[in-house]
Design a protein around this motif. Sequence first.
Motif, short mmCIF file in Angstrom:
data_model
loop_
_atom_site.label_atom_id
_atom_site.label_comp_id
_atom_site.label_asym_id
_atom_site.label_seq_id
_atom_site.Cartn_x
_atom_site.Cartn_y
_atom_site.Cartn_z
N ALA A 42 -14.30 -44.52 -44.50
CA ALA A 42 -14.20 -43.13 -44.97
C ALA A 42 -13.19 -42.97 -45.97
CB ALA A 42 -14.40 -42.22 -44.01
N SER A 43 -13.30 -42.12 -47.10
CA SER A 43 -12.40 -41.71 -48.03
C SER A 43 -12.86 -40.60 -48.77
CB SER A 43 -11.95 -42.83 -48.78
OG SER A 43 -10.79 -42.82 -49.50
N GLU A 49 -3.78 -51.96 -34.16
CA GLU A 49 -4.72 -51.43 -35.25
C GLU A 49 -5.39 -52.48 -35.89
OE1 GLU A 49 -2.01 -49.56 -37.95
OE2 GLU A 49 -1.49 -48.00 -36.51
N GLN A 99 -6.67 -36.53 -52.98
CA GLN A 99 -6.40 -37.82 -52.73
C GLN A 99 -6.31 -38.50 -54.19
OE1 GLN A 99 -8.67 -40.73 -50.69
NE2 GLN A 99 -7.10 -40.89 -49.05
N SER A 100 -4.98 -38.91 -54.24
CA SER A 100 -4.60 -39.99 -55.36
C SER A 100 -4.18 -39.17 -56.51
CB SER A 100 -5.63 -41.22 -55.72
OG SER A 100 -6.26 -41.80 -54.53
N ALA A 134 -7.62 -51.79 -38.85
CA ALA A 134 -7.07 -51.49 -40.13
C ALA A 134 -7.54 -52.40 -40.96
CB ALA A 134 -5.40 -51.05 -40.03
N ARG A 178 -5.89 -51.23 -50.81
CA ARG A 178 -5.29 -50.11 -49.87
C ARG A 178 -5.74 -50.50 -48.68
NH1 ARG A 178 -9.01 -50.06 -53.43
NH2 ARG A 178 -8.11 -48.63 -54.69
N VAL A 179 -4.95 -50.20 -47.53
CA VAL A 179 -5.53 -50.20 -46.24
C VAL A 179 -6.22 -48.99 -45.68
CG1 VAL A 179 -4.75 -50.40 -43.91
CG2 VAL A 179 -3.28 -51.53 -45.53
N LEU A 180 -7.46 -49.13 -45.03
CA LEU A 180 -8.44 -48.16 -44.49
C LEU A 180 -8.82 -48.51 -43.02
CD1 LEU A 180 -10.90 -47.98 -47.39
CD2 LEU A 180 -8.85 -46.20 -47.22
N ILE A 181 -9.34 -47.50 -42.51
CA ILE A 181 -9.77 -47.69 -41.01
C ILE A 181 -11.39 -48.08 -41.15
CG2 ILE A 181 -10.20 -46.40 -38.95
CD1 ILE A 181 -7.39 -46.95 -39.39
N ASP A 226 -7.21 -53.77 -57.34
CA ASP A 226 -6.27 -52.78 -56.47
C ASP A 226 -6.65 -52.80 -55.10
OD1 ASP A 226 -4.76 -50.78 -56.13
OD2 ASP A 226 -5.70 -49.16 -57.28
N SER A 260 -10.84 -39.84 -55.11
CA SER A 260 -9.55 -40.85 -55.02
C SER A 260 -9.91 -41.87 -56.11
CB SER A 260 -9.73 -41.35 -53.71
OG SER A 260 -10.70 -42.19 -53.66
N ALA A 261 -8.66 -42.62 -56.04
CA ALA A 261 -8.54 -43.53 -57.20
C ALA A 261 -9.66 -44.80 -57.13
CB ALA A 261 -7.23 -44.17 -57.16
N LYS A 262 -9.93 -45.01 -55.40
CA LYS A 262 -10.59 -46.20 -55.11
C LYS A 262 -12.15 -45.73 -55.48
CE LYS A 262 -9.34 -45.33 -50.73
NZ LYS A 262 -9.03 -44.05 -50.94
C1 LIG Z 1 -3.02 -47.97 -41.39
C2 LIG Z 1 -3.70 -47.11 -42.41
C3 LIG Z 1 -4.82 -46.55 -42.55
C4 LIG Z 1 -5.50 -45.68 -43.57
N1 LIG Z 1 -6.85 -45.25 -43.42
C5 LIG Z 1 -7.37 -44.52 -44.56
C6 LIG Z 1 -8.57 -44.08 -44.31
O1 LIG Z 1 -9.62 -44.47 -43.29
N2 LIG Z 1 -9.10 -43.41 -45.39
C7 LIG Z 1 -8.26 -43.25 -46.63
O2 LIG Z 1 -8.82 -42.69 -47.50
N3 LIG Z 1 -7.06 -43.73 -46.59
C8 LIG Z 1 -6.47 -44.19 -45.82
N4 LIG Z 1 -5.29 -44.76 -45.75
C9 LIG Z 1 -4.35 -44.52 -46.86
C10 LIG Z 1 -4.77 -45.53 -48.00
O3 LIG Z 1 -4.23 -46.71 -47.92
C11 LIG Z 1 -4.71 -44.96 -49.66
O4 LIG Z 1 -3.23 -44.89 -49.55
C12 LIG Z 1 -5.36 -43.82 -49.89
O5 LIG Z 1 -6.62 -44.21 -49.46
C13 LIG Z 1 -5.48 -43.74 -51.56
O6 LIG Z 1 -5.83 -44.82 -52.10
P1 LIG Z 1 -6.55 -44.83 -53.52
O7 LIG Z 1 -5.26 -44.27 -54.45
O8 LIG Z 1 -6.63 -46.26 -53.83
O9 LIG Z 1 -7.78 -44.01 -53.51
C14 LIG Z 1 -4.67 -45.58 -44.72
C15 LIG Z 1 -3.41 -46.05 -44.74
C16 LIG Z 1 -2.83 -46.99 -43.65
C17 LIG Z 1 -1.60 -47.63 -43.97
#
Ligand SMILES: Cc1cc2nc3c(=O)[nH]c(=O)nc-3n(C[C@H](O)[C@H](O)[C@H](O)COP(=O)(O)O)c2cc1C
Length: 214
Positions: free
Chosen positions: A78-79, A45, A142-143, A48, A63-66, A61, A83-85
């Motif tokens: 993308a999100s 990955e 989300q969140s 990531a 978090r992991v995203l793609i 704060d 959401s919180a972010k």
């Molecule tokens: C490997 C991995 C990939 C993820 N990819 C995404 C993503 O592309 N978009 C997304 O919104 N959240 C993704 N998440 C979930 C986020 O880490 C996170 O839980 C979610 O976006 C809520 O974050 P927030 O509460 O800070 O807004 C992924 C988590 C992991 C572990």
Amino acid sequence: MRDLLRNLPVFDRPLPAFDPGAAPPDPIDLLEGWLREAIAAGVSEPHAMTLATAGPERLPDLRVLILKDLDAEGLYFASESISAKAGQLGANPQAALGFYWREQGRQIRVRGPVQPAGPEVSAQDFLARPLSSRAASLIGRQSSVLHDPADLTEALAEAQARLEADPHLVAEHHTVYLLKPMSVEFWQGDAQRRHIRLRYRRTEDGWRTERLWP
Ligand SMILES: Cc1cc2nc3c(=O)[nH]c(=O)nc-3n(C[C@H](O)[C@H](O)[C@H](O)COP(=O)(O)O)c2cc1C
């Protein structure tokens, strides 16, 4: 626990070479090159990445995203806009992204302003996703607090049925964001701790590079 952690090896595997003197003038080109090398090397990955934000309360704060895409403009992820972010980015549209590829001992850090990439980019990205991902985004919560896991099962089934009935449906909150890099650091780990750091900083007339002490 401390002894257990202390005895864990770090960088005890063959690591790739990195010659900062041969690095391209634009960090996006180097980032693309490192990504291609990571994919070719079978890094797990490699797309990531960790997104760090700080909202009005100034408490960082993350978090992991793609990573969705990369071009001359910057890095795309993308999100959901609810959401919180997204709330944190709305209040303070500055962020940092981090990659760590342990198989290669490589770290990349990117900092800069973030903005939505636009409704067309978001819609295209949404429609290209598999049904299960589209259904998850369509729920659009989300969140927020989940009071009963059964609500998630129900919402997913409902969203999937809506998408099957209308395959062109685009989730209102699905948003592609663009981070425009102002600084990018490439870090290559070394078993002898001669780690190599190369930082690019955007200036008015292009990119300036500097080596950093490890
Ligand atoms: C490997 C991995 C990939 C993820 N990819 C995404 C993503 O592309 N978009 C997304 O919104 N959240 C993704 N998440 C979930 C986020 O880490 C996170 O839980 C979610 O976006 C809520 O974050 P927030 O509460 O800070 O807004 C992924 C988590 C992991 C572990």
